[in-house]
Scaffold this motif. Sequence first.
Motif, PDB file in Angstrom:
ATOM      1  N   ILE A 180       0.974  -1.039   0.023  1.00  0.00           N
ATOM      2  CA  ILE A 180       0.070  -0.155   0.087  1.00  0.00           C
ATOM      3  C   ILE A 180       0.901   1.222  -0.040  1.00  0.00           C
ATOM      4  CG2 ILE A 180      -1.836   1.308   1.322  1.00  0.00           C
ATOM      5  CD1 ILE A 180      -2.855  -1.359   2.207  1.00  0.00           C
ATOM      6  N   LYS A 181       1.786   1.059   0.805  1.00  0.00           N
ATOM      7  CA  LYS A 181       2.651   2.371   0.962  1.00  0.00           C
ATOM      8  C   LYS A 181       3.255   2.628  -0.520  1.00  0.00           C
ATOM      9  CE  LYS A 181       6.735   4.174   3.490  1.00  0.00           C
ATOM     10  NZ  LYS A 181       7.958   3.802   3.769  1.00  0.00           N
ATOM     11  N   ALA A 187      -2.924   6.721  -0.034  1.00  0.00           N
ATOM     12  CA  ALA A 187      -3.482   5.945   0.932  1.00  0.00           C
ATOM     13  C   ALA A 187      -3.634   6.552   2.286  1.00  0.00           C
ATOM     14  CB  ALA A 187      -2.190   4.999   1.135  1.00  0.00           C
ATOM     15  N   ASN A 188      -4.798   6.116   2.923  1.00  0.00           N
ATOM     16  CA  ASN A 188      -5.126   6.861   4.054  1.00  0.00           C
ATOM     17  C   ASN A 188      -4.322   6.041   5.459  1.00  0.00           C
ATOM     18  OD1 ASN A 188      -6.498   4.409   5.211  1.00  0.00           O
ATOM     19  ND2 ASN A 188      -8.413   5.196   3.934  1.00  0.00           N
ATOM     20  N   GLU A 189      -4.386   6.823   6.394  1.00  0.00           N
ATOM     21  CA  GLU A 189      -3.483   6.541   7.586  1.00  0.00           C
ATOM     22  C   GLU A 189      -3.980   4.946   8.090  1.00  0.00           C
ATOM     23  OE1 GLU A 189      -2.549   8.729  11.770  1.00  0.00           O
ATOM     24  OE2 GLU A 189      -3.705   9.944  10.068  1.00  0.00           O
ATOM     25  N   GLU A 190      -5.297   4.788   8.041  1.00  0.00           N
ATOM     26  CA  GLU A 190      -5.625   3.517   8.514  1.00  0.00           C
ATOM     27  C   GLU A 190      -4.834   2.251   7.726  1.00  0.00           C
ATOM     28  OE1 GLU A 190      -8.180   0.605  10.713  1.00  0.00           O
ATOM     29  OE2 GLU A 190      -7.267   2.509  10.902  1.00  0.00           O
ATOM     30  N   ALA A 191      -5.047   2.373   6.360  1.00  0.00           N
ATOM     31  CA  ALA A 191      -4.403   1.434   5.339  1.00  0.00           C
ATOM     32  C   ALA A 191      -3.151   1.374   5.629  1.00  0.00           C
ATOM     33  CB  ALA A 191      -4.791   1.739   3.854  1.00  0.00           C
ATOM     34  N   LEU A 192      -2.399   2.441   5.828  1.00  0.00           N
ATOM     35  CA  LEU A 192      -0.800   2.261   6.006  1.00  0.00           C
ATOM     36  C   LEU A 192      -0.612   1.681   7.412  1.00  0.00           C
ATOM     37  CD1 LEU A 192       0.035   5.850   4.749  1.00  0.00           C
ATOM     38  CD2 LEU A 192       0.682   3.821   3.534  1.00  0.00           C
TER      39      LEU A 192
END
Length: 311
Positions: A180-181, A187-192
């Motif tokens: 994801i990174k 990318a939102n914080e949650e996904a990261l």
Amino acid sequence: SSSDQQKMSESPFSQFRGLYLPPALRPLNKTLVKGSKWKDVDSTQEKRKSLLHNFCKKYNSRKKLRTHLMHLVSRIYVEDRHKVLYCEVPKAGCSNWKRVLMVLNGLATSTHNISHDDVHYGKHLRKLDSFDLKGIYTRLNTYTKTIFVRDPMERLVSAFRDKFEHPNSYYHPIFGKAIIKKYRHNANEEALKTGSGVKFKEFVQYLLDSHRPVGMDIHWEQVSKLCYPCLINYDFIGKFETLEEDANYFLQLVGAPAELKFPKFKDRHSSDERTSAEVVRQYLKELSKEERQGTYDFYYLDYLMFNYTSP
């Protein structure tokens, strides 16, 4: 002994090369097979083996694979009672194969009461690289060696669904986060933070990236690099597409107890639809033409070695 170890590290495997190239086609011992219903399965076997043999003859002359012996045999499970070597290809029936090997080895009485975790995390079955050189060579030369393979795209999609569409405390934080990174631009914080929710397209971008942010994994590694079918002469080539038939024929060949049959159950996420050609089509739609071609190129050798038709 340490001198053996030293010899190994000096010459990755040159002194044993003759054992491997080109693969000798050993006839299978069919004395234990009962009944005439196996004729077709058997002739399919012969075709698969000679196709692989001919491919390897062409391919090997161009490309010498120099790989350390211990690495070559690191995916091979050993069953000493019936003299079986099984090279594990993940997502091609491997969990049920390990259950069968445990029963053959006397570690379990039936395939039905062995849990997924027990199969994969219990230290029941030995791998070939845990033996000394003599132990490895004796087994490679005298045991019946088998490999079970699957259509490369189906195997890839199956691995993706298993590892990324279900909660997973290893694949999400390790692979998911890195993927994801690198490949998701907003990318939102949650996904990261969790690494959950990787899209198939992002997964394929990672697969095809020569500078992968995180290494390869056996679940999507090419069969040519897991089992080295041009260096190790497999006596039996099974396919996921004809899994039960092939497996039950193989069990007869090695003299397994008559009541042992290959399990029919789907190992994980049993409520999910099996990854079929139709399911694969849906996933491939998410990719660009270049990404589809790139994925095919990535598994090019697997397609050729095992006679799968390209999508």
